[in-house]
Design an enzyme around this catalytic site. Structure first.
Site, PDB file in Angstrom:
ATOM      1  N   ASP A  49       1.113  -1.111  -0.143  1.00  0.00           N
ATOM      2  CA  ASP A  49      -0.117   0.302   0.189  1.00  0.00           C
ATOM      3  C   ASP A  49       0.964   1.389  -0.081  1.00  0.00           C
ATOM      4  OD1 ASP A  49      -2.694   1.723   0.465  1.00  0.00           O
ATOM      5  OD2 ASP A  49      -1.050   1.426   2.916  1.00  0.00           O
ATOM      6  N   ASP A  51      -0.426   4.625   0.780  1.00  0.00           N
ATOM      7  CA  ASP A  51      -0.091   6.167   2.132  1.00  0.00           C
ATOM      8  C   ASP A  51      -0.151   5.470   4.007  1.00  0.00           C
ATOM      9  OD1 ASP A  51      -0.594   8.344   0.880  1.00  0.00           O
ATOM     10  OD2 ASP A  51      -2.761   7.926   0.372  1.00  0.00           O
ATOM     11  N   GLU A  96     -13.490   5.523   8.300  1.00  0.00           N
ATOM     12  CA  GLU A  96     -12.572   4.479   7.657  1.00  0.00           C
ATOM     13  C   GLU A  96     -11.388   3.592   8.136  1.00  0.00           C
ATOM     14  OE1 GLU A  96      -8.527   5.681   6.079  1.00  0.00           O
ATOM     15  OE2 GLU A  96      -8.969   5.116   4.830  1.00  0.00           O
ATOM     16  N   SER A 164      -2.544   1.328  -4.751  1.00  0.00           N
ATOM     17  CA  SER A 164      -3.090   2.593  -3.786  1.00  0.00           C
ATOM     18  C   SER A 164      -4.007   2.739  -3.986  1.00  0.00           C
ATOM     19  CB  SER A 164      -2.085   3.757  -3.406  1.00  0.00           C
ATOM     20  OG  SER A 164      -2.251   4.704  -2.973  1.00  0.00           O
ATOM     21  N   ALA A 165      -4.807   3.490  -2.967  1.00  0.00           N
ATOM     22  CA  ALA A 165      -6.505   4.294  -3.033  1.00  0.00           C
ATOM     23  C   ALA A 165      -5.771   5.769  -2.906  1.00  0.00           C
ATOM     24  CB  ALA A 165      -7.643   3.370  -2.078  1.00  0.00           C
ATOM     25  N   LYS A 213     -10.199  -3.150  -2.748  1.00  0.00           N
ATOM     26  CA  LYS A 213      -8.773  -2.953  -3.343  1.00  0.00           C
ATOM     27  C   LYS A 213      -9.008  -4.928  -3.901  1.00  0.00           C
ATOM     28  CE  LYS A 213      -5.502  -0.124  -1.199  1.00  0.00           C
ATOM     29  NZ  LYS A 213      -4.271   0.125  -0.937  1.00  0.00           N
ATOM     30  N   ASP A 238      -1.738  -0.871   5.486  1.00  0.00           N
ATOM     31  CA  ASP A 238      -1.924  -0.107   7.279  1.00  0.00           C
ATOM     32  C   ASP A 238      -3.441  -0.360   7.621  1.00  0.00           C
ATOM     33  OD1 ASP A 238      -2.067   2.371   5.138  1.00  0.00           O
ATOM     34  OD2 ASP A 238      -3.640   2.609   6.902  1.00  0.00           O
TER      35      ASP A 238
HETATM   36  O1  C5P Z   1      -2.312   4.437  -0.238  1.00  0.00           O
HETATM   37  P1  C5P Z   1      -3.350   4.159  -0.256  1.00  0.00           P
HETATM   38  O2  C5P Z   1      -4.097   2.723   0.040  1.00  0.00           O
HETATM   39  O3  C5P Z   1      -3.544   4.007   2.489  1.00  0.00           O
HETATM   40  O4  C5P Z   1      -4.516   5.577   0.225  1.00  0.00           O
HETATM   41  C1  C5P Z   1      -5.369   5.565   0.666  1.00  0.00           C
HETATM   42  C2  C5P Z   1      -5.799   6.670   2.075  1.00  0.00           C
HETATM   43  O5  C5P Z   1      -5.809   7.705   1.669  1.00  0.00           O
HETATM   44  C3  C5P Z   1      -6.723   6.054   2.678  1.00  0.00           C
HETATM   45  O6  C5P Z   1      -6.457   5.058   3.521  1.00  0.00           O
HETATM   46  C4  C5P Z   1      -7.673   7.500   3.170  1.00  0.00           C
HETATM   47  O7  C5P Z   1      -7.297   7.405   5.224  1.00  0.00           O
HETATM   48  C5  C5P Z   1      -6.414   8.427   2.617  1.00  0.00           C
HETATM   49  N1  C5P Z   1      -7.456   9.285   1.827  1.00  0.00           N
HETATM   50  C6  C5P Z   1      -7.835  10.820   1.757  1.00  0.00           C
HETATM   51  N2  C5P Z   1      -8.495  11.544   1.056  1.00  0.00           N
HETATM   52  C7  C5P Z   1      -9.252  11.294   0.491  1.00  0.00           C
HETATM   53  C8  C5P Z   1      -9.528   9.630   0.571  1.00  0.00           C
HETATM   54  C9  C5P Z   1      -8.679   8.869   0.885  1.00  0.00           C
HETATM   55  O8  C5P Z   1      -7.140  11.129   2.719  1.00  0.00           O
HETATM   56  N3  C5P Z   1     -10.208  11.772  -0.091  1.00  0.00           N
HETATM   57 MG    MG Z   2      -2.555   3.440   2.940  1.00  0.00          MG
END
Ligand code: C5P
Ligand code: MG
Length: 297
Positions: A49, A51, A96, A164-165, A213, A238
């Protein structure tokens, strides 16, 4: 004889004895690492992952921005929009990470969060040519020891899939500016779609959020040729949703999952220990993944 056999198969990693490391079954972890070591780097892939897994959660008591939050820079969006995005974060981030709700329960709310933020970003007509500067001026930060991690995987020719999301364009810029965007790095993420003048007009493809995912793994990761013939997987995440990132790996043999527990430690500890093989509590470094990698490759 049994004792000697044990020594041969079990991996000895002193870093696993740190008090920030929790394991449901230490013996199984050591056996898995031992099996991965015997198979070697040529059979390994790493799926991570981004973030709050490759990036730090906090630094000097301040939260480190996620790729989405890096886009909150005044260069890219106006004050009003930035405020709205922060409000959405304050509403949806607690959901979340809520240990009291199921992923199923959270899923539609995550879609709501991502969709609203993406719409706001599109309305702001973000310019592609300003992304690099916004990243440079942000407090984005990879975990301590990141260079050893990325460089070792490159040296050993082990593919690293970053799943990554977050926002792919921003993610790429973060690793590029840290000099670790090596050729063995592959990324699955939400990518921006810019028009001919370099202005954001949409996001490409199917939305990836924290809890879908698995779908991305099945539709994208399973098709990546560089990952084929590598049945051993080291997975880093995480969020509990990150555990499905390896669902596209066909004929997997050994999977070792490492979970960073950054936030809501007391509420989520039990769940994390039940779900990940190795849990790193409030550890802002890559020390443990690096020690495991050093042993395997
Ligand atoms: O890379 P990763 O999959 O962890 O990225 C997603 C993270 O980004 C989520 O855990 C979420 O807390 C964060 N996020 C954010 N702002 C958004 C959407 C997701 O900070 N608008
Ligand atoms: Mg993450």
């Amino acid at each position: 004889v049994l004792a000697i056999w044990h020594q041969l198969t079990k991996a000895e990693i002193p870093e696993l004895a740190k008090c920030s490391v929790l394991m449901r079954d230490r013996s199984r972890v050591e056996d898995t690492i031992g099996a991965m070591q015997r198979a070697g780097a040529g059979r390994l892939q790493v799926i991570s992952d981004f973030d709050m897994t490759l990036t730090r959660f906090a630094h000097n008591g301040k939260r480190v921005p996620t790729t989405h939050n890096i886009l909150g820079h005044r260069l890219l969006i106006d004050e009003d929009c930035s405020k709205k995005i922060r409000e959405l974060l304050n509403t949806y981030y607690p959901i979340e990470i809520d240990a009291g709700r199921t992923a199923e329960d959270k899923l539609p709310l995550m879609v709501e969060w991502w969709t609203q933020v993406h719409e706001l970003l599109i309305q702001q007509r973000i310019r592609k040519d300003l992304l690099a500067q916004a990243v440079k001026e942000s407090s984005a930060m990879l975990r301590e020891g990141y260079k050893v991690f990325f460089d070792r995987l490159t040296e050993q020719q082990v593919p690293l899939l970053i799943f990554s999301a977050g926002v792919g364009d921003v993610l790429e810029e973060v690793i590029r500016q840290n000099n670790v965007f090596h050729p063995n790095v592959h990324i699955i993420s939400n990518y921006m779609d810019f028009d001919q003048t370099g202005v954001l007009r949409a996001f490409k493809g199917q939305l990836i959020h924290t809890f879908n995912k698995r779908e991305g793994a099945l539709s994208h990761a399973s098709g990546l040729r560089v990952l084929q013939g590598r049945p051993n997987v080291l997975l880093l995440g995480d969020s509990l949703g990150d555990l499905t990132m390896a669902d596209g790996v066909s004929e997997h043999q050994n999977i070792l999952t490492i979970g960073f527990l950054n936030d809501q430690m007391d509420e989520r500890k039990e769940l994390y220990v039940k779900s990940f093989d190795v849990v790193l509590v409030k550890d802002e470094t890559m020390e443990v993944p690096n020690a495991i990698l050093k042993c395997i490759t």
